[in-house]
Design a protein around this motif. Sequence first.
Motif, mmCIF file in Angstrom:
data_model
loop_
_atom_site.group_PDB
_atom_site.id
_atom_site.type_symbol
_atom_site.label_atom_id
_atom_site.label_comp_id
_atom_site.label_asym_id
_atom_site.label_seq_id
_atom_site.Cartn_x
_atom_site.Cartn_y
_atom_site.Cartn_z
ATOM 1 N N VAL A 34 -9.241 -0.237 -2.294
ATOM 2 C CA VAL A 34 -7.795 -0.279 -2.107
ATOM 3 C C VAL A 34 -7.144 0.207 -3.394
ATOM 4 O O VAL A 34 -7.342 -0.382 -4.455
ATOM 5 C CB VAL A 34 -7.307 -1.702 -1.767
ATOM 6 C CG1 VAL A 34 -5.780 -1.760 -1.713
ATOM 7 C CG2 VAL A 34 -7.898 -2.169 -0.439
ATOM 8 N N ILE A 74 -1.437 -0.165 -1.882
ATOM 9 C CA ILE A 74 -0.458 -1.238 -2.057
ATOM 10 C C ILE A 74 0.964 -0.728 -1.827
ATOM 11 O O ILE A 74 1.783 -1.381 -1.190
ATOM 12 C CB ILE A 74 -0.575 -1.862 -3.460
ATOM 13 C CG1 ILE A 74 -2.006 -2.367 -3.691
ATOM 14 C CG2 ILE A 74 0.433 -2.996 -3.643
ATOM 15 C CD1 ILE A 74 -2.491 -3.371 -2.679
ATOM 16 N N ILE A 100 -7.849 -5.866 3.784
ATOM 17 C CA ILE A 100 -8.721 -6.355 2.714
ATOM 18 C C ILE A 100 -9.662 -7.431 3.241
ATOM 19 O O ILE A 100 -10.873 -7.427 2.946
ATOM 20 C CB ILE A 100 -7.875 -6.880 1.532
ATOM 21 C CG1 ILE A 100 -7.148 -5.715 0.847
ATOM 22 C CG2 ILE A 100 -8.751 -7.633 0.531
ATOM 23 C CD1 ILE A 100 -6.140 -6.144 -0.193
ATOM 24 N N ILE A 112 -9.379 -4.911 -6.439
ATOM 25 C CA ILE A 112 -8.168 -4.165 -6.100
ATOM 26 C C ILE A 112 -7.713 -3.414 -7.350
ATOM 27 O O ILE A 112 -7.933 -3.889 -8.473
ATOM 28 C CB ILE A 112 -7.084 -5.135 -5.579
ATOM 29 C CG1 ILE A 112 -5.943 -4.378 -4.920
ATOM 30 C CG2 ILE A 112 -6.605 -6.079 -6.646
ATOM 31 C CD1 ILE A 112 -4.988 -5.303 -4.166
ATOM 32 N N VAL A 159 0.221 -6.293 -7.103
ATOM 33 C CA VAL A 159 -1.243 -6.374 -7.128
ATOM 34 C C VAL A 159 -1.688 -7.761 -7.570
ATOM 35 O O VAL A 159 -2.619 -8.349 -6.984
ATOM 36 C CB VAL A 159 -1.819 -5.292 -8.075
ATOM 37 C CG1 VAL A 159 -3.323 -5.444 -8.202
ATOM 38 C CG2 VAL A 159 -1.469 -3.898 -7.572
ATOM 39 N N ALA A 173 -3.935 -10.287 -5.400
ATOM 40 C CA ALA A 173 -5.220 -10.686 -5.985
ATOM 41 C C ALA A 173 -5.314 -12.197 -6.120
ATOM 42 O O ALA A 173 -6.374 -12.799 -5.860
ATOM 43 C CB ALA A 173 -5.399 -10.013 -7.339
ATOM 44 N N LEU A 184 -9.124 -11.886 -5.600
ATOM 45 C CA LEU A 184 -9.677 -10.572 -5.931
ATOM 46 C C LEU A 184 -9.643 -10.338 -7.432
ATOM 47 O O LEU A 184 -8.809 -10.891 -8.149
ATOM 48 C CB LEU A 184 -8.871 -9.466 -5.236
ATOM 49 C CG LEU A 184 -8.674 -9.592 -3.724
ATOM 50 C CD1 LEU A 184 -7.780 -8.466 -3.231
ATOM 51 C CD2 LEU A 184 -10.008 -9.581 -3.001
#
Length: 301
Positions: free
Chosen positions: A198, A219, A239, A247, A258, A262, A267
Amino acid sequence: MYASAAFFGVLVIFAVFLSFRKGGLILITSPAENTGRIRVVATFFPLYDFARVVGKDKIELSLLFTQTPEVASFAPGDIQKISQADIVIKNGLGLEPVLDDLLAASDNKGVTVVDTSAGVRLLDSAEPEEHKGADPHIWLSPHNAMVQVSAIHDALVAADPANAAFYQNNAMIYIEELRQLDRAIESDIARFSRRDFVAFHSAFRYFAERYGLRQVAVIEEFPGKEPSPRYIADVIRTIRDTGIATIFAEPQFSPRIVEVIAHDLGLKIYTLDPIETGDPAKDSYLSLMRRNLDVLKEAMQ
């Protein structure tokens, strides 16, 4: 004595500055110093670096946009660069949307505009409908970068045939370096245990196609444009469905979205550079691409 010096300074200013009106905008430009070198303007960092390697000290090179070119605005100083240029090197494919306005405002009828996307096998854009067309992020495949370097070489030879052998030698050496980079990326990615990723925005599709990766989501649909909650919900679903554990953010934009995703999904965040900007004093296309490869190896092996 000081009054005389000040008066002389005023005369110099009036002698070296030219004021003209274009479309209601008053522009003040100073004539370029005649160095005997070709004046080249590259729209953004990768093209600047390519031209720097091929032209070296035979050209007078300047960088137009220091921001991401898709969202860059322009100032009168940018118009001055275009007004004084012999060659303008662009990516094309709509990446530099304000460039046509700059060219019109400059009134430079003798400038050669080099579209480095000519000859590249193109992919359709994955961006929203208002930005549809060919995907412009061609430089992120070194294979495509070779085509762009060749286009720059051809333009310099046409403008300055006396130094054709110089440009040809530099281009040949650099294209071989790009071939070596291409082989290194292919070799390293062949050992990856993961293929799906991603990205922050849809910049890496040429890279992914070249090396057998799959960009399953981004994103931001368009850089600098806040995604909708519904869009983010779709990204989160993708995801989860693909089992992605990492990511990617980009250095040109805030990582806030992000970081939120996450945190919610557990992530790990890495930074992958689309190389739309760079510091000419310390960066190069080759070094930034190698840094990206190191990031990918850590994130996906």
